[in-house]
Design a protein around this motif. Structure first.
Motif, PDB file in Angstrom:
ATOM      1  N   GLN A  81      16.546  27.684 -12.192  1.00  0.00           N
ATOM      2  CA  GLN A  81      16.846  29.600 -12.345  1.00  0.00           C
ATOM      3  C   GLN A  81      16.063  30.599 -11.923  1.00  0.00           C
ATOM      4  OE1 GLN A  81      19.869  31.458 -13.477  1.00  0.00           O
ATOM      5  NE2 GLN A  81      18.522  33.225 -13.027  1.00  0.00           N
ATOM      6  N   GLN A  82      14.663  29.404 -12.296  1.00  0.00           N
ATOM      7  CA  GLN A  82      12.726  30.182 -11.403  1.00  0.00           C
ATOM      8  C   GLN A  82      12.722  29.735 -10.218  1.00  0.00           C
ATOM      9  OE1 GLN A  82      10.706  27.607 -14.199  1.00  0.00           O
ATOM     10  NE2 GLN A  82      10.306  29.381 -15.037  1.00  0.00           N
ATOM     11  N   LEU A  83      13.718  29.172  -9.052  1.00  0.00           N
ATOM     12  CA  LEU A  83      13.844  28.091  -7.822  1.00  0.00           C
ATOM     13  C   LEU A  83      14.424  29.328  -7.336  1.00  0.00           C
ATOM     14  CD1 LEU A  83      12.688  27.300  -5.247  1.00  0.00           C
ATOM     15  CD2 LEU A  83      14.518  25.569  -5.638  1.00  0.00           C
ATOM     16  N   ALA A  84      15.542  29.898  -7.767  1.00  0.00           N
ATOM     17  CA  ALA A  84      16.988  31.296  -7.239  1.00  0.00           C
ATOM     18  C   ALA A  84      16.347  32.006  -7.119  1.00  0.00           C
ATOM     19  CB  ALA A  84      17.807  30.690  -7.819  1.00  0.00           C
ATOM     20  N   ASN A 113      14.704  34.312  -3.908  1.00  0.00           N
ATOM     21  CA  ASN A 113      15.848  35.896  -3.399  1.00  0.00           C
ATOM     22  C   ASN A 113      14.462  37.141  -3.815  1.00  0.00           C
ATOM     23  OD1 ASN A 113      18.295  34.528  -4.189  1.00  0.00           O
ATOM     24  ND2 ASN A 113      17.893  34.982  -6.424  1.00  0.00           N
ATOM     25  N   TRP A 114      13.040  36.748  -4.649  1.00  0.00           N
ATOM     26  CA  TRP A 114      12.118  37.663  -4.237  1.00  0.00           C
ATOM     27  C   TRP A 114      12.141  37.522  -2.968  1.00  0.00           C
ATOM     28  CZ3 TRP A 114       7.392  35.871  -4.043  1.00  0.00           C
ATOM     29  CH2 TRP A 114       6.099  37.121  -3.533  1.00  0.00           C
ATOM     30  N   MET A 115      11.057  35.768  -2.148  1.00  0.00           N
ATOM     31  CA  MET A 115      10.400  36.015  -0.872  1.00  0.00           C
ATOM     32  C   MET A 115      12.207  36.637   0.125  1.00  0.00           C
ATOM     33  SD  MET A 115       9.729  32.054  -0.788  1.00  0.00           S
ATOM     34  CE  MET A 115      10.310  32.312   0.243  1.00  0.00           C
ATOM     35  N   LEU A 116      13.037  36.340  -0.226  1.00  0.00           N
ATOM     36  CA  LEU A 116      13.853  37.399   1.352  1.00  0.00           C
ATOM     37  C   LEU A 116      14.210  38.386   0.789  1.00  0.00           C
ATOM     38  CD1 LEU A 116      16.331  34.022   0.763  1.00  0.00           C
ATOM     39  CD2 LEU A 116      14.775  34.766   2.769  1.00  0.00           C
ATOM     40  N   ARG A 117      13.436  39.150  -0.125  1.00  0.00           N
ATOM     41  CA  ARG A 117      14.028  40.579  -0.191  1.00  0.00           C
ATOM     42  C   ARG A 117      13.164  41.217   1.244  1.00  0.00           C
ATOM     43  NH1 ARG A 117      11.545  42.311  -5.695  1.00  0.00           N
ATOM     44  NH2 ARG A 117       9.479  43.037  -4.724  1.00  0.00           N
ATOM     45  N   ALA A 154      10.406  37.431   3.391  1.00  0.00           N
ATOM     46  CA  ALA A 154      10.812  38.223   5.117  1.00  0.00           C
ATOM     47  C   ALA A 154      11.126  38.775   5.346  1.00  0.00           C
ATOM     48  CB  ALA A 154      12.372  37.794   4.363  1.00  0.00           C
ATOM     49  N   GLY A 155      10.203  40.171   4.628  1.00  0.00           N
ATOM     50  CA  GLY A 155      10.339  41.655   5.768  1.00  0.00           C
ATOM     51  C   GLY A 155      11.300  42.088   6.722  1.00  0.00           C
ATOM     52  N   GLY A 156      12.368  41.483   6.225  1.00  0.00           N
ATOM     53  CA  GLY A 156      13.342  42.127   6.892  1.00  0.00           C
ATOM     54  C   GLY A 156      14.586  41.216   7.926  1.00  0.00           C
ATOM     55  N   SER A 157      14.452  39.726   7.634  1.00  0.00           N
ATOM     56  CA  SER A 157      14.766  39.165   9.043  1.00  0.00           C
ATOM     57  C   SER A 157      15.988  38.412   7.905  1.00  0.00           C
ATOM     58  CB  SER A 157      13.714  37.420   8.549  1.00  0.00           C
ATOM     59  OG  SER A 157      13.322  37.325   7.502  1.00  0.00           O
ATOM     60  N   ALA A 158      15.929  38.797   6.915  1.00  0.00           N
ATOM     61  CA  ALA A 158      17.199  38.418   6.068  1.00  0.00           C
ATOM     62  C   ALA A 158      18.553  38.826   6.681  1.00  0.00           C
ATOM     63  CB  ALA A 158      16.958  38.079   4.273  1.00  0.00           C
ATOM     64  N   PRO A 159      19.391  38.496   6.823  1.00  0.00           N
ATOM     65  CA  PRO A 159      20.395  39.682   7.500  1.00  0.00           C
ATOM     66  C   PRO A 159      21.280  40.062   6.818  1.00  0.00           C
ATOM     67  CG  PRO A 159      21.017  36.464   6.067  1.00  0.00           C
ATOM     68  CD  PRO A 159      19.158  37.121   6.047  1.00  0.00           C
ATOM     69  N   LYS A 160      21.786  41.092   7.102  1.00  0.00           N
ATOM     70  CA  LYS A 160      22.030  42.359   6.163  1.00  0.00           C
ATOM     71  C   LYS A 160      22.897  41.725   4.248  1.00  0.00           C
ATOM     72  CE  LYS A 160      19.373  44.457   8.565  1.00  0.00           C
ATOM     73  NZ  LYS A 160      18.100  44.645   7.806  1.00  0.00           N
ATOM     74  N   ASN A 161      23.808  40.999   5.144  1.00  0.00           N
ATOM     75  CA  ASN A 161      25.264  40.981   3.687  1.00  0.00           C
ATOM     76  C   ASN A 161      24.614  39.501   3.165  1.00  0.00           C
ATOM     77  OD1 ASN A 161      25.046  38.478   5.736  1.00  0.00           O
ATOM     78  ND2 ASN A 161      27.523  38.349   6.625  1.00  0.00           N
ATOM     79  N   PHE A 162      22.905  39.551   2.427  1.00  0.00           N
ATOM     80  CA  PHE A 162      22.336  38.593   2.463  1.00  0.00           C
ATOM     81  C   PHE A 162      22.675  38.389   1.142  1.00  0.00           C
ATOM     82  CE2 PHE A 162      18.953  37.642  -0.940  1.00  0.00           C
ATOM     83  CZ  PHE A 162      19.228  36.872  -0.616  1.00  0.00           C
ATOM     84  N   LYS A 163      23.352  36.869   0.638  1.00  0.00           N
ATOM     85  CA  LYS A 163      23.826  36.673  -0.761  1.00  0.00           C
ATOM     86  C   LYS A 163      23.294  36.139  -1.697  1.00  0.00           C
ATOM     87  CE  LYS A 163      27.417  34.242  -2.876  1.00  0.00           C
ATOM     88  NZ  LYS A 163      28.090  32.350  -3.234  1.00  0.00           N
ATOM     89  N   PRO A 164      22.465  37.085  -3.572  1.00  0.00           N
ATOM     90  CA  PRO A 164      21.167  35.966  -3.717  1.00  0.00           C
ATOM     91  C   PRO A 164      21.622  34.809  -4.342  1.00  0.00           C
ATOM     92  CG  PRO A 164      22.133  38.204  -4.111  1.00  0.00           C
ATOM     93  CD  PRO A 164      22.760  38.136  -3.412  1.00  0.00           C
TER      94      PRO A 164
END
Length: 174
Positions: free
Chosen positions: A107-110, A114-118, A123-133
């Motif tokens: 759970q902590q790793l998830a 998710n925190w990094m990919l915000r 991630a600074g906006g590099s994640a896909p717009k439809n990012f599924k946590p």
């Protein structure tokens, strides 16, 4: 004469058994004052994802995911979300040794991923717009899969990202 006495005394102290460094911990050694309570294992602690990043990732990837290219630690800042755009990249972020072997529970790793990919995260906006946590179950399912050739696997994912016409900064190609 006095200096000879000090050298002799220092030699005797260092040569004595009590002056030797211990290789095996002394089971009777008491903790320093204030440290008597047993430490809570990280996987049981209720730290925020940003604190978990500091404890598990910052040593290699630095404060904001800059990495250390001269030590083969790739930059994540502004780029790591691109891995989610290619086949196998989502799983890679769970399976990379720094994540899969961390002291965090699933759970902590998830939550950390998710925190990094915000958009306002590493991630600074590099994640896909439809990012599924990420979910705890997804991390549990993929975490135990070992990447046999980490560098080759990562380079394959980078090539897939490049084929999407995404610019690959030099500090990512490690």
């Amino acid at each position: 004469m006095r200096s000879i006495f000090y050298v002799l005394a220092l030699t005797l102290i260092v040569a004595s058994p009590s002056g030797e460094a211990r290789v095996i911990p002394d089971p009777d050694q008491k903790p320093a004052p204030g440290n008597e309570a047993r430490q809570t294992p990280l996987h049981l602690a209720n730290y925020s994802p940003s604190v978990n990043y500091q404890l598990q990732c910052l040593g290699c990837h630095l404060t904001n995911g800059e990495g250390a290219p001269r030590h083969d630690i790739p930059m994540m800042k502004g780029f790591v979300g691109n891995f989610l755009k290619v086949e196998g990249g989502r799983e890679f972020l769970i399976q990379v040794p720094g994540a899969s072997l961390s002291a965090l529970n699933n759970q902590q790793l998830a939550e950390l991923l998710n925190w990094m990919l915000r958009d306002d995260g590493i991630a600074g906006g590099s994640a896909p717009k439809n990012f599924k946590p990420y979910t705890e179950q997804e991390v549990e399912t993929n975490r135990g899969v070992m990447i046999k050739d980490l560098i080759g696997h990562r380079q394959n994912l980078i090539e897939q990202i490049r084929n999407l016409n995404i610019e690959i900064p030099a500090s990512v190609i490690q």
